[in-house]
Design a protein around this motif. Structure first.
Motif, PDB file in Angstrom:
ATOM      1  N   VAL A 355      25.679  49.797  -1.512  1.00 48.22           N
ATOM      2  CA  VAL A 355      26.912  50.156  -2.215  1.00 48.22           C
ATOM      3  C   VAL A 355      26.564  50.985  -3.452  1.00 48.22           C
ATOM      4  O   VAL A 355      27.216  51.999  -3.752  1.00 48.22           O
ATOM      5  N   ILE A 356      25.530  50.563  -4.188  1.00 52.08           N
ATOM      6  CA  ILE A 356      25.089  51.342  -5.353  1.00 52.08           C
ATOM      7  C   ILE A 356      24.631  52.734  -4.907  1.00 52.08           C
ATOM      8  O   ILE A 356      24.962  53.743  -5.535  1.00 52.08           O
ATOM      9  N   ARG A 357      23.859  52.789  -3.817  1.00 52.95           N
ATOM     10  CA  ARG A 357      23.440  54.073  -3.269  1.00 52.95           C
ATOM     11  C   ARG A 357      24.655  54.949  -2.970  1.00 52.95           C
ATOM     12  O   ARG A 357      24.667  56.154  -3.279  1.00 52.95           O
ATOM     13  N   SER A 358      25.678  54.386  -2.384  1.00 52.53           N
ATOM     14  CA  SER A 358      26.883  55.138  -2.038  1.00 52.53           C
ATOM     15  C   SER A 358      27.595  55.651  -3.285  1.00 52.53           C
ATOM     16  O   SER A 358      28.101  56.787  -3.319  1.00 52.53           O
ATOM     17  N   ASP A 359      27.647  54.812  -4.322  1.00 59.60           N
ATOM     18  CA  ASP A 359      28.266  55.229  -5.586  1.00 59.60           C
ATOM     19  C   ASP A 359      27.526  56.426  -6.183  1.00 59.60           C
ATOM     20  O   ASP A 359      28.151  57.368  -6.685  1.00 59.60           O
ATOM     21  N   TRP A 360      26.203  56.397  -6.144  1.00 60.67           N
ATOM     22  CA  TRP A 360      25.419  57.509  -6.688  1.00 60.67           C
ATOM     23  C   TRP A 360      25.617  58.770  -5.845  1.00 60.67           C
ATOM     24  O   TRP A 360      25.730  59.867  -6.386  1.00 60.67           O
ATOM     25  N   PHE A 361      25.722  58.626  -4.541  1.00 56.22           N
ATOM     26  CA  PHE A 361      25.958  59.804  -3.698  1.00 56.22           C
ATOM     27  C   PHE A 361      27.278  60.473  -4.075  1.00 56.22           C
ATOM     28  O   PHE A 361      27.358  61.709  -4.185  1.00 56.22           O
ATOM     29  N   ARG A 362      28.312  59.684  -4.289  1.00 60.38           N
ATOM     30  CA  ARG A 362      29.613  60.251  -4.659  1.00 60.38           C
ATOM     31  C   ARG A 362      29.540  60.948  -6.018  1.00 60.38           C
ATOM     32  O   ARG A 362      30.109  62.031  -6.202  1.00 60.38           O
ATOM     33  N   ARG A 363      28.847  60.329  -6.954  1.00 61.11           N
ATOM     34  CA  ARG A 363      28.720  60.940  -8.290  1.00 61.11           C
ATOM     35  C   ARG A 363      27.919  62.234  -8.215  1.00 61.11           C
ATOM     36  O   ARG A 363      28.268  63.237  -8.858  1.00 61.11           O
ATOM     37  N   ALA A 364      26.846  62.253  -7.428  1.00 59.46           N
ATOM     38  CA  ALA A 364      26.046  63.462  -7.289  1.00 59.46           C
ATOM     39  C   ALA A 364      26.867  64.589  -6.681  1.00 59.46           C
ATOM     40  O   ALA A 364      26.736  65.759  -7.077  1.00 59.46           O
ATOM     41  N   ALA A 365      27.736  64.274  -5.722  1.00 54.66           N
ATOM     42  CA  ALA A 365      28.586  65.300  -5.109  1.00 54.66           C
ATOM     43  C   ALA A 365      29.459  65.983  -6.156  1.00 54.66           C
ATOM     44  O   ALA A 365      29.691  67.202  -6.092  1.00 54.66           O
TER      45      ALA A 365
END
Length: 467
Positions: A355-365
């Motif tokens: 879930v943390i990984r997913s949050d970072w992916f969205r922020r990086a986008a």
């Protein structure tokens, strides 16, 4: 003539081999002579095949048709990859005498493209740790200062490139394994978008999305040649990416391009003295080329990212090492640590980390809506004593794990972004350093074109080690 050939780019050599202006036998002679001249000092190429047999294969390549884009080029394969007929140890005493009967997928693709597979490049045991040493072959040394580490786990590959023993090399990268040695050996490494280069089709192929194979070379143009050979989905695996070829890589027009500089992530990533200054010097060159370079505040919590990373990494590494659990006493301490952590994890721990990984992916986008690429240093320390297992502190800050000193690579690794490790010159200590340039998922071709412009302006790998 031998020395001259080992200084040429892979693109030049392959063009000459394809046109029959250079024979594969001449190329093999030059390669073997260069290995004989320098490998004893650095220990980068291991499990070298019988030179007479290699010369026979080279002459057969000259007598037959041009088989593909790597026709007649000698390549030593990273010793985490199984190659038919070549001892493939992964640096472990458990596999000391293992000789596979078949090629792993990446080796098969290089062989089918016409490469002559000559042996292996050295790695840490099971690829763990960004420092290349193991109980089978010993340590690989930095060609710019042999008492120091060359990095890892693609350390042997980077050193073989830097010293001219090979013109192209395969690497792999979970936690900076081709970015750190590229930086410390003044060459290029490319971590492709996750899924562009398939892994070996065995075991689970759905869950683990951290490590990837990738090319290493002395220029982005050469990276593109090998990337095209090893890219492309494998029908036995679910996450493959269909992507257009990137070669030939041509320099991008950099005027007006926006580059975000992340520095030390607001102090979260301690750096040895001189590294940030060296990277800032590289950024000034980028500005001279027309790039707009802007500092970026830390876009995500570094500690949350770290906890997500070490959970997912231990889970993945333990899955790979699980068949050796009853022989854990034969594994090095870092392998036992990863194995024990991974085996003890619950499914919900892994879920929370993802879930943390997913949050970072969205922020990086969101960041890539504003920037063409983001830049970080490729390492937090300069090459260290080859006899030191790993740095235990950086700038007075204690490292609490065997791999915390490479935390700077985690923002890319955690979410599978494409990343070019590019040379950034030499510090006042005379040692090489590099930067990571990374972009949104799928921007591989654009990053290589940016890198080609950088290479055209700087040409750092032309400064070869004095050996």
């Amino acid at each position: 003539m031998s020395e001259e050939l080992t200084r040429k780019s892979a693109a030049e050599l392959l063009a000459d081999l394809s046109a029959r202006q250079l024979s594969a036998a001449e190329m093999m002679q030059a390669t073997l002579a260069r290995i004989e001249a320098v490998n004893g000092a650095v220990n980068a190429v291991v499990a070298l095949r019988d030179p007479e047999v290699l010369m026979e294969e080279a002459r057969a390549a000259d007598d037959g048709p041009v088989r593909g884009p790597l026709h007649g080029l000698p390549i030593a394969v990273k010793d985490l990859v199984n190659v038919a007929g070549i001892r493939s140890t992964q640096g472990s005493p458990i596999l000391r005498d293992f000789v596979p009967g078949r090629d792993d997928l990446i080796a098969a693709r290089m062989r089918a493209a016409g490469a002559i597979l000559i042996g292996k490049t050295n790695v840490p045991e099971f690829g763990l740790g960004s420092h290349t040493f193991n109980p089978v072959y010993g340590a690989t040394r930095n060609p710019y200062d042999p008492p120091l580490s060359c990095g890892g786990s693609s350390g042997g590959a980077a050193v073989a490139l830097a010293t001219g023993m090979v013109a192209l090399a395969d690497g792999s990268d979970m936690m900076g394994s081709l970015r750190n040695p590229a930086a410390w050996n003044n060459v290029y490494g490319f971590r492709p978008s996750w899924g562009r280069v398939p892994s070996e089709p065995m075991g689970d192929t759905f869950l683990h999305q951290l490590a990837t194979l990738g090319p290493m070379a002395r220029s982005p143009e050469d990276l593109g040649i090998l990337l095209d050979v090893i890219s492309g989905p494998d029908p036995r695996q679910p996450h493959g990416i269909e992507a257009a070829p990137v070669a030939p890589v041509r320099p991008a027009d950099l005027r007006g391009r926006r580059i975000g500089w992340l520095g030390d992530w607001g102090g979260a990533f301690p750096m040895e003295a001189g590294i940030l200054d060296q990277c800032l010097g590289a950024l000034r060159v980028m500005e001279e080329l027309g790039w707009v370079v802007e500092p970026v505040e830390p876009p995500f919590d570094a500690e949350a990212m770290w906890e997500s990373w070490i959970t997912l990494r231990s889970w993945s590494v333990a899955a790979g090492l699980a068949p050796l659990a009853d022989r854990r006493d034969q594994l090095k301490d870092s392998a036992r640590w990863e194995l024990d952590r991974g085996l003890a994890m619950s499914a919900m721990e892994v879920h929370r980390a993802s879930v943390i990984r997913s949050d970072w992916f969205r922020r990086a986008a969101e960041l890539f809506d504003a920037f063409d690429a983001l830049v970080l240093p490729a390492a937090q320390v300069w090459p260290f004593d080859v006899d030191l297992p790993w740095p235990t502190e950086i700038a007075g800050r204690a490292m609490d794990t065997y791999h915390r000193w490479m935390q700077v690579v985690v923002p890319v690794s955690l979410i599978g972004l494409p990343c070019l490790a590019a040379p950034a010159g030499f510090g006042k200590n005379g040692l090489p350093m590099g930067v990571q340039m990374f972009g949104r998922r799928g921007s591989d071709a654009d990053l290589l074109a940016i890198g080609a412009a950088w290479h055209e302006a700087t040409g750092w790998p032309q400064r070869r080690p004095a050996m």
